[in-house]
Design an enzyme around this catalytic site. Structure first.
Site, PDB file in Angstrom:
ATOM      1  N   GLN A  28      64.546 143.473  25.665  1.00 44.60           N
ATOM      2  CA  GLN A  28      65.681 144.163  24.818  1.00 44.60           C
ATOM      3  C   GLN A  28      66.415 144.839  26.034  1.00 44.60           C
ATOM      4  O   GLN A  28      65.964 145.633  26.903  1.00 44.60           O
ATOM      5  CB  GLN A  28      65.009 145.208  24.006  1.00 44.60           C
ATOM      6  CG  GLN A  28      65.997 145.833  23.262  1.00 44.60           C
ATOM      7  CD  GLN A  28      65.621 147.120  22.298  1.00 44.60           C
ATOM      8  OE1 GLN A  28      64.996 148.081  22.951  1.00 44.60           O
ATOM      9  NE2 GLN A  28      65.492 146.938  21.113  1.00 44.60           N
ATOM     10  N   CYS A  58      68.584 152.972  19.550  1.00 47.42           N
ATOM     11  CA  CYS A  58      68.211 154.149  20.196  1.00 47.42           C
ATOM     12  C   CYS A  58      68.890 155.128  20.003  1.00 47.42           C
ATOM     13  O   CYS A  58      70.210 155.036  20.287  1.00 47.42           O
ATOM     14  CB  CYS A  58      67.831 153.853  21.463  1.00 47.42           C
ATOM     15  SG  CYS A  58      67.015 155.245  22.311  1.00 47.42           S
ATOM     16  N   GLY A 170      59.976 149.650  10.964  1.00 44.65           N
ATOM     17  CA  GLY A 170      59.918 150.840  10.568  1.00 44.65           C
ATOM     18  C   GLY A 170      58.729 151.329   9.794  1.00 44.65           C
ATOM     19  O   GLY A 170      58.914 150.817   8.314  1.00 44.65           O
ATOM     20  N   GLY A 171      57.901 152.053   9.807  1.00 45.31           N
ATOM     21  CA  GLY A 171      56.616 152.308   9.017  1.00 45.31           C
ATOM     22  C   GLY A 171      55.851 151.360   8.630  1.00 45.31           C
ATOM     23  O   GLY A 171      54.746 151.694   7.659  1.00 45.31           O
TER      24      GLY A 171
END
Length: 285
Positions: A28, A58, A170-171
């Site tokens: 990345q 970010c 996410g999560g």
């Protein structure tokens, strides 16, 4: 994430080196200058990476000051230019990891416009962290936890752009959650859980990729890892750089805390070697 500046100014080997057993592996990049990103993408391809991903998620102040990360969601045309430049420079896939919005630019219409603009540069894969990011007022850690997860937003993106590969992030902490997301999307990216509790990935190949591997025990995984550790010690790699990545191998297991403590207290001592891991393994035998 590796910034373009880190690569351009001589940090190639330190930042990009990886073990061949890690394939397929993506890198990345953080940056916003199309020319610099194209150059770094080519360097990464030459190093053997299988995918180049652009960070558009970010939220840290340092990243914003460099004009990259989540703040780029406000500049979809620039992101498209960056992706086009990278795509022209390499033969491997170029992908984008983004949020669902930033600050007051958090409407679905804005996200739709962002995706539509960037895909016109040839991007076929978007990894969507299903939280918005607050660029001021929240720390990067808080930005991973406080803004609510909105998986339905990513689901809607897939409905509106069925030709794109949409991957949720996410999560996600269980394989059952992955299966649920796969009813709507093309994949799930698992971050913190994979790091803190890596063994929960042991069933992934059999469960999602149609494999029929015998699943190694945690002890067997650690013993096999020792072979890698020794090969790196022979190249003067610091033991602590390796053991910190296996602290969670016995997460939620009896004596798991003792495992973490032994590695944490001993791997950083002068002259520490493979015996540190071997001694920790005796806790389970």
């Amino acid at each position: 994430m590796i910034t373009t500046g880190a690569i351009i100014h001589g940090g190639e080997e330190r930042h990009l080196k990886f073990n061949q057993e890690e394939h397929p592996v993506a890198v990345q990049l953080g940056g916003s200058d199309p020319k610099d990103l194209a150059h770094c993408a080519k360097v990464c391809e030459d190093y053997g990476y299988d995918e180049i991903n652009l960070n558009v998620g970010c939220p840290s102040d340092r990243v914003q000051n460099g004009r990259f990360g989540a703040c780029l969601m406000a500049e979809p045309k620039l992101v498209a230019d960056c992706m086009a430049a990278m795509s022209d420079a390499v033969q491997i896939p170029t992908t984008v990891k983004t949020r669902i919005g930033i600050d007051d630019l958090d409407s679905y219409e804005h996200l739709h416009t962002f995706i539509d603009t960037v895909r016109q540069a040839g991007v076929k894969t978007f990894i969507i962290h299903a939280r918005k990011a607050w660029l001021s007022g929240l720390s990067p850690k808080e930005n991973r936890e406080i803004p609510p997860l909105k998986y339905d937003v990513a689901y809607q993106v897939k409905k509106d752009f069925p030709d794109l590969e949409i991957i949720i992030n996410g999560g996600v902490t269980t394989l059952e959650q992955v299966e649920d997301h796969m009813q709507h999307l093309d994949g799930a990216m698992i971050g913190r859980e994979a790091y803190h509790n890596p063994y929960f990935l042991a069933e992934v190949d059999n469960r999602f990729y149609g494999k029929s591997y015998d699943i190694s025990s945690r002890i067997e995984v650690a013993e096999e890892f020792c072979n890698y550790v020794q090969s790196q010690l022979d190249q003067d790699v610091y033991l602590g750089h390796m053991t910190r990545h296996i602290l969670g191998l016995f997460y939620a297991q009896p004596k798991g805390k003792l495992w973490r403590r032994h590695l944490s207290e001993n791997a950083y001592k002068k002259g520490a070697g493979l015996e540190v891991i071997e001694e920790a393994l005796t806790l389970f035998k």
